[in-house]
Design an enzyme around this catalytic site. Sequence first.
Site, PDB file in Angstrom:
ATOM      1  N   ASP A 270      96.263 -11.070 -15.856  1.00 17.70           N
ATOM      2  CA  ASP A 270      97.614 -11.401 -15.391  1.00 17.70           C
ATOM      3  C   ASP A 270      97.752 -12.902 -15.173  1.00 17.70           C
ATOM      4  OD1 ASP A 270      98.185  -8.719 -15.325  1.00 17.70           O
ATOM      5  OD2 ASP A 270      97.710  -8.495 -13.198  1.00 17.70           O
TER       6      ASP A 270
ATOM      7  N   LYS B 293     106.354  -2.638 -48.821  1.00 14.84           N
ATOM      8  CA  LYS B 293     106.466  -3.493 -49.998  1.00 14.84           C
ATOM      9  C   LYS B 293     106.063  -2.739 -51.270  1.00 14.84           C
ATOM     10  CE  LYS B 293     103.997  -6.836 -48.219  1.00 14.84           C
ATOM     11  NZ  LYS B 293     103.894  -6.866 -46.766  1.00 14.84           N
ATOM     12  N   THR B 294     104.903  -2.061 -51.218  1.00 11.25           N
ATOM     13  CA  THR B 294     104.427  -1.342 -52.388  1.00 11.25           C
ATOM     14  C   THR B 294     105.419  -0.256 -52.798  1.00 11.25           C
ATOM     15  OG1 THR B 294     102.226  -1.693 -51.514  1.00 11.25           O
ATOM     16  CG2 THR B 294     102.422  -0.185 -53.357  1.00 11.25           C
TER      17      THR B 294
ATOM     18  N   HIS C  17     103.557  -4.619 -10.376  1.00 11.57           N
ATOM     19  CA  HIS C  17     104.123  -4.990 -11.675  1.00 11.57           C
ATOM     20  C   HIS C  17     105.411  -4.215 -11.933  1.00 11.57           C
ATOM     21  CE1 HIS C  17     100.785  -7.360 -12.996  1.00 11.57           C
ATOM     22  NE2 HIS C  17      99.931  -6.365 -13.131  1.00 11.57           N
TER      23      HIS C  17
ATOM     24  N   HIS D 254      98.450  -2.336  -7.296  1.00 12.60           N
ATOM     25  CA  HIS D 254      98.548  -3.410  -8.296  1.00 12.60           C
ATOM     26  C   HIS D 254      99.601  -3.065  -9.362  1.00 12.60           C
ATOM     27  CE1 HIS D 254      96.576  -6.624 -10.885  1.00 12.60           C
ATOM     28  NE2 HIS D 254      97.288  -5.944 -11.770  1.00 12.60           N
ATOM     29  N   GLU D 255      99.464  -1.886  -9.957  1.00 16.42           N
ATOM     30  CA  GLU D 255     100.386  -1.506 -11.034  1.00 16.42           C
ATOM     31  C   GLU D 255     101.805  -1.332 -10.510  1.00 16.42           C
ATOM     32  OE1 GLU D 255      99.450  -1.931 -13.947  1.00 16.42           O
ATOM     33  OE2 GLU D 255      97.289  -1.954 -13.607  1.00 16.42           O
TER      34      GLU D 255
ATOM     35  N   PRO E 248     102.524  -6.407 -42.967  1.00 17.02           N
ATOM     36  CA  PRO E 248     101.960  -5.216 -43.615  1.00 17.02           C
ATOM     37  C   PRO E 248     102.613  -3.936 -43.103  1.00 17.02           C
ATOM     38  CG  PRO E 248     100.418  -6.144 -42.034  1.00 17.02           C
ATOM     39  CD  PRO E 248     101.549  -7.112 -42.146  1.00 17.02           C
ATOM     40  N   GLY E 249     102.580  -2.932 -43.930  1.00 12.40           N
ATOM     41  CA  GLY E 249     103.035  -1.610 -43.487  1.00 12.40           C
ATOM     42  C   GLY E 249     104.536  -1.434 -43.464  1.00 12.40           C
TER      43      GLY E 249
HETATM   44 ZN    ZN Z   1      97.930  -6.542 -13.640  1.00 10.33          ZN
END
Ligand code: ZN
Length: 553
Positions: free
Chosen positions: A435, A139-140, A363, A359-360, A135-136
């Site tokens: 996670d 097509k139309t 990552h 924590h972040e 979608p999006g």
């Molecule tokens: Zn995480």
Amino acid sequence: MWNRKVKMFWMNHWVKILIIFGVVTLVSLAIVGLLSLESYYLHMTLAQLPLTLLMGAIHALIFAYVIISMQTGTLLKLKKAPIKSENVNATFDDVKGIDEAKKEALEVVELIKDRTRIKKIGGKIIRGLLMIGPPGCGKTLLAKAIAKESGIPFISMAASEFVEIFVGMGASRVRKLFKKARRLAYGYGACIIFIDEIDAIGRGRTYSFMGGGETNTTQNQLLVEMDGLKEREENIIIIGATNAPESILDKALLRPGRFDRKIYIDRPGLEGREELFHHYLRKVEHDPSIDISRLARNTVYKSAADIENIVKEAALIATRKSKEHVEWEDFSQAMDRIDMGIKHKRKLNERERKMTAYHETGHLIVLYILHPTDDVFKASIASRGGALGAVLHQPREELFTTSKEQALANIKVCLGGYVAENLKFSTTTTGVADDFKKAMAHAHAMVWKFGMGSNDYLGDYSIIPESQISNELKQKLNQETQEILQKCYQEVENLLKKEWTIMERFVSELLEKEELEYDEIEAIFAEYGKNNQKGKQEATITAPMNRDCTKPL
Ligand code: ZN
């Protein structure tokens, strides 16, 4: 003998006989009653009779309406079939970011225009065209552009409008739609019918003793009408659009002479997205220094509609801040808001906030240094939705398969948060739930499905019914899965220990600023001599793997 026949007749028809007997008795009694009335009352009663009958009929209708409403669970609405005929003003220039599909559509236009020539040389005339894609993606718009370019009228209807609870309603709407198209074709020489979401009526038909459902009759009617066009040589082209995979559609729809031409419309690639941003940015006042190619790079897997939405949202954010023009910061916020929801103030205690930052950052470092294909573009410890923080990353380009290296890197990135918590606080939290789920899913699929464990087990074990896999084999496969996770854990731990200075630096930056953008992240890594020279790897499966590292509550 006679006796038996009478008995059998009675057994077959006793309900009817009783009803007839009852009605006859009641009517005779009523007549006798009426005749015994004095003439004044007789007239009055007779005068009231039509009204009584009318009221009875109305009551019956209301009763039926209530019963049907109760059965369907909604209040019954008798909609008129909305056939939209439009003055189409979309041109091929308005269709952006899907160049391949556009080329094919232009070819279709040629075929429509050249109909007589094709007939002369005995070529195939287009009757049905199917547009398939997410979608999006336009097509139309593409269908309208075909109509405009060919200079013929365009009528459209969503297939879901055909589907009604009353049997036969859908079929009659299909008839009406084609009738209107035929009239237009008579007047203008040709007509395009656009049916959106065609899968709503085009699914594989079901055959049952009762003759299938309403979808079947509607679809049958569509097939009849389409075949009718062929017989009468009418100049009507039907364009169907669907987001559903082609395999869902009934085979009969795809036969020659029906929807036998297909255009696949995919999400725009990097160049397509750049073109789309250029297009939509032209409509808003924006900071001219905005790096459009970077916007395009940050929106891998987004559709044209998504991109339009991002630009609109960014303009809205800038307006709210009463700025003269839209700046990078606004785009960044708009993308966050669309992908992750609005930031909300959640009061975390100092320790939890600090833990989220570690924590972040865990990552982030693993992603930046180890991941072969993904680029990070934001790290955040602001709460959004169910997450306390996030590291946003995306592949640098569209990938359609995942290599073993990438799968391992995905697992390591997921484990980064857990390892960081553990190294700093010697304990961990439930914030790793998401996670771990993802890491486990990756490792499990690697061993059970893709032969990416140690090479002892090849093949896709997930297709074997569980009862047929011995406990011993299961144990071994699960053992391998665990080994992958352990190995990844070890590597991540070594890496984070080695880069602990960078870790502390990012944590303090995050605690102070809450969010870091791509440029800031890049600059800090550069200070420590890490640069982001990811070799472009032969790529690879997975649905978009961004937002992998959110930290649920
Ligand atoms: Zn995480």
